[in-house]
Enzyme design. Structure first.
Site, PDB file in Angstrom:
ATOM      1  CB  THR A  84     -52.906  12.039   2.309  1.00  0.00           C
ATOM      2  OG1 THR A  84     -52.809  12.348   3.709  1.00  0.00           O
ATOM      3  CG2 THR A  84     -54.367  12.039   1.911  1.00  0.00           C
ATOM      4  N   GLY A 136     -60.016  19.588   9.153  1.00  0.00           N
ATOM      5  CA  GLY A 136     -58.670  19.907   9.612  1.00  0.00           C
ATOM      6  C   GLY A 136     -58.587  21.428   9.698  1.00  0.00           C
ATOM      7  CG  HIS A 313     -92.974   4.540 -18.714  1.00  0.00           C
ATOM      8  ND1 HIS A 313     -93.144   4.464 -20.069  1.00  0.00           N
ATOM      9  CD2 HIS A 313     -92.176   3.500 -18.375  1.00  0.00           C
ATOM     10  CE1 HIS A 313     -92.485   3.408 -20.518  1.00  0.00           C
ATOM     11  NE2 HIS A 313     -91.889   2.819 -19.513  1.00  0.00           N
TER      12      HIS A 313
HETATM   13  P1  TTP Z   1     -60.214  10.817   1.746  1.00  0.00           P
HETATM   14  O1  TTP Z   1     -61.395  11.547   1.182  1.00  0.00           O
HETATM   15  O2  TTP Z   1     -59.870  11.030   3.149  1.00  0.00           O
HETATM   16  O3  TTP Z   1     -60.360   9.265   1.486  1.00  0.00           O
HETATM   17  P2  TTP Z   1     -61.164   8.514   0.379  1.00  0.00           P
HETATM   18  O4  TTP Z   1     -61.135   9.253  -0.917  1.00  0.00           O
HETATM   19  O5  TTP Z   1     -60.678   7.116   0.310  1.00  0.00           O
HETATM   20  O6  TTP Z   1     -62.663   8.540   0.899  1.00  0.00           O
HETATM   21  P3  TTP Z   1     -63.341   7.841   2.201  1.00  0.00           P
HETATM   22  O7  TTP Z   1     -62.809   8.552   3.397  1.00  0.00           O
HETATM   23  O8  TTP Z   1     -64.790   8.102   1.960  1.00  0.00           O
HETATM   24  O9  TTP Z   1     -63.031   6.373   2.173  1.00  0.00           O
HETATM   25  O10 TTP Z   1     -58.923  11.150   0.891  1.00  0.00           O
HETATM   26  C1  TTP Z   1     -58.507  12.433   0.528  1.00  0.00           C
HETATM   27  C2  TTP Z   1     -57.793  12.350  -0.795  1.00  0.00           C
HETATM   28  O11 TTP Z   1     -56.649  11.528  -0.700  1.00  0.00           O
HETATM   29  C3  TTP Z   1     -58.645  11.761  -1.868  1.00  0.00           C
HETATM   30  O12 TTP Z   1     -58.354  12.457  -3.057  1.00  0.00           O
HETATM   31  C4  TTP Z   1     -58.168  10.319  -1.963  1.00  0.00           C
HETATM   32  C5  TTP Z   1     -56.723  10.424  -1.575  1.00  0.00           C
HETATM   33  N1  TTP Z   1     -56.169   9.263  -0.880  1.00  0.00           N
HETATM   34  C6  TTP Z   1     -55.191   8.495  -1.493  1.00  0.00           C
HETATM   35  O13 TTP Z   1     -54.830   8.747  -2.652  1.00  0.00           O
HETATM   36  N2  TTP Z   1     -54.645   7.447  -0.800  1.00  0.00           N
HETATM   37  C7  TTP Z   1     -55.015   7.136   0.476  1.00  0.00           C
HETATM   38  O14 TTP Z   1     -54.467   6.194   1.052  1.00  0.00           O
HETATM   39  C8  TTP Z   1     -56.053   7.938   1.095  1.00  0.00           C
HETATM   40  C9  TTP Z   1     -56.519   7.625   2.491  1.00  0.00           C
HETATM   41  C10 TTP Z   1     -56.579   8.984   0.377  1.00  0.00           C
END
Ligand code: TTP
Length: 402
Positions: A84, A136, A313
């Protein structure tokens, strides 16, 4: 408030529904998941949306365009989903000097709380849960008027509070220079490291959210629809036969058809081009998306049928999600309850996981086709394009025992 919407993730826990689409584009009531988040953000005071895209990004770009509900939209591409903080770093060139908000594009937030978050800069959205060990969790301390956040810890065995991190933040202006974080223990570049630094250098307020939902796993898509379909008011613009019975808040969009003998108990949403009946029964918060078809003597309860899904159906579909263009052969039956009344389990990323729901049916990826009289047991997932034979009984998930 300039707002970054994170929508680049691969959504692996949501497979098979994300095999061919980004999780933020999954249908929730009348629009994609991330569109609810974006609309709430605009109502709460977002002045510009910077949408971070990556996985299956074309549809996200097309949906939002360069303006959404009156505010400008810009896109930032995250080429590799490294976490993130990395996603926010991709958006950084689009930021103007000043504080900025970050929201998960796969989460639903209530508008009043998000408005308070925007007014409380710097701040993080918190949500109270009974068992925070899988989230978290925020370290907090009381100040005169509010609760301050002093840190955050991932999935602690011994949680410091019952307040979890909702993934909604307002960061101070300087945080634009703090995005170059190191890898975390799980090998990702995490925004919570930026939050930690904000807590060290500023008084960060924990803003309690009244309603919040992280939509990461298939049953949470049902919960998202329960929330948003539950907010719709009765409206019948489609073609509803005089011998159909409609109770409660049911929306039948223009271009949808409800035939004779159908009973629909709201809340439910029947989208344009969909056909229901004759003699079908729909109940328990259900979405019938564009051009989907629910035919003669079919019962659908608390489910999502995506565009073009057909249950023609004599079938039962309960607490289930059917992807685009799924076709259930006649008399396909879905089980959604265990005889021991335990919560239904289903595999998530290869691990058998409790849905926490006593009632949960099946998840079918796009274009699944079942043969006539197929029986699908509770918690079964079928990959996109899967086929079953006539009379086939899918007792366990093709990979695991449920
Ligand atoms: P996550 O829900 O942790 O990741 P994900 O959406 O890829 O799902 P999964 O764990 O099932 O593979 O991410 C939290 C938020 O952050 C979500 O809105 C997606 C976004 N995100 C990104 O934009 N880039 C990234 O590299 C990651 C890991 C997450």
């Amino acid at each position: 408030m300039q707002t970054i919407l994170l929508a680049a993730g691969q959504g692996t826990r949501m497979r098979p529904l994300t095999e061919h689409r980004a999780k933020p584009m999954l249908p929730v009531a009348d629009k994609p998941l991330a569109a609810h988040t974006a609309e709430t953000a605009v109502e709460a005071g977002a002045s510009k949306l910077i949408v971070v895209v990556g996985y299956e990004s074309e549809a996200v770009r097309e949906y939002f365009g360069d303006e959404y509900t009156g505010v400008p939209v810009e896109f930032a591409e995250q080429t590799e989903q490294r976490g993130t903080a990395d996603a926010v770093r991709a958006a950084e060139p689009h930021l103007e000097p000043g504080p900025f908000a970050v929201l998960n594009g796969d989460a639903l937030y209530d508008e009043a709380s998000l408005t308070r978050l925007y007014e409380s800069s710097p701040a993080v959205g918190s949500y109270r849960v009974e068992d925070p060990t899988q989230y978290g969790v925020l370290y907090t301390e009381k100040s005169t008027n509010d609760t301050r956040v002093t840190g955050v810890i991932e999935k602690p065995a011994d949680p410091p509070s019952n307040l979890i991190n909702t993934g909604a933040y307002v960061f101070p202006a300087e945080a634009q220079a703090w995005l170059d974080v190191g890898e975390s223990e799980r090998g990702e570049l995490e925004l919570t490291d930026v939050l930690e630094r904000a807590c060290n250098e500023h008084a960060v307020t924990a803003v309690p959210f009244q309603q919040w939902l992280d939509v990461g796993r298939p049953w949470e898509l049902l919960e998202a629809n329960e929330w948003k379909i539950g907010e719709l008011s009765r409206k019948h613009q489609g073609d509803v036969h005089e011998d159909a019975t409609i109770r409660g808040d049911v929306v039948v969009e223009a271009g949808a058809t409800v035939d004779a003998g159908v009973v629909i108990e709201g809340p439910a949403l029947i989208k344009s081009g969909a056909t229901v009946g004759p003699n079908a029964y729909i109940r328990g918060t259900t979405l019938i998306a564009e051009d989907a078809k629910v035919g003669h003597s079919v019962e659908v309860k608390n489910s999502v049928l995506m565009e073009g899904a057909t249950v023609g159906h004599l079938s039962y579909v309960g607490d289930s999600i059917l992807g685009r263009d799924v076709n259930f052969g006649a008399s396909t039956m879905v089980a959604n309850l265990r005889h021991d009344n335990e919560a239904v389990k289903t595999p998530v990323k290869g691990e058998i996981t409790s849905t926490g729901r006593r009632k949960f049916g099946v998840v079918c990826g796009d274009d699944v086709k079942t043969g006539i009289q197929t029986t699908l047991n509770a918690g079964v997932k079928l990959d996109a394009g899967a086929r079953t034979k006539p009379n086939e009984v899918v007792l366990k998930d093709p990979q695991f025992e449920n």
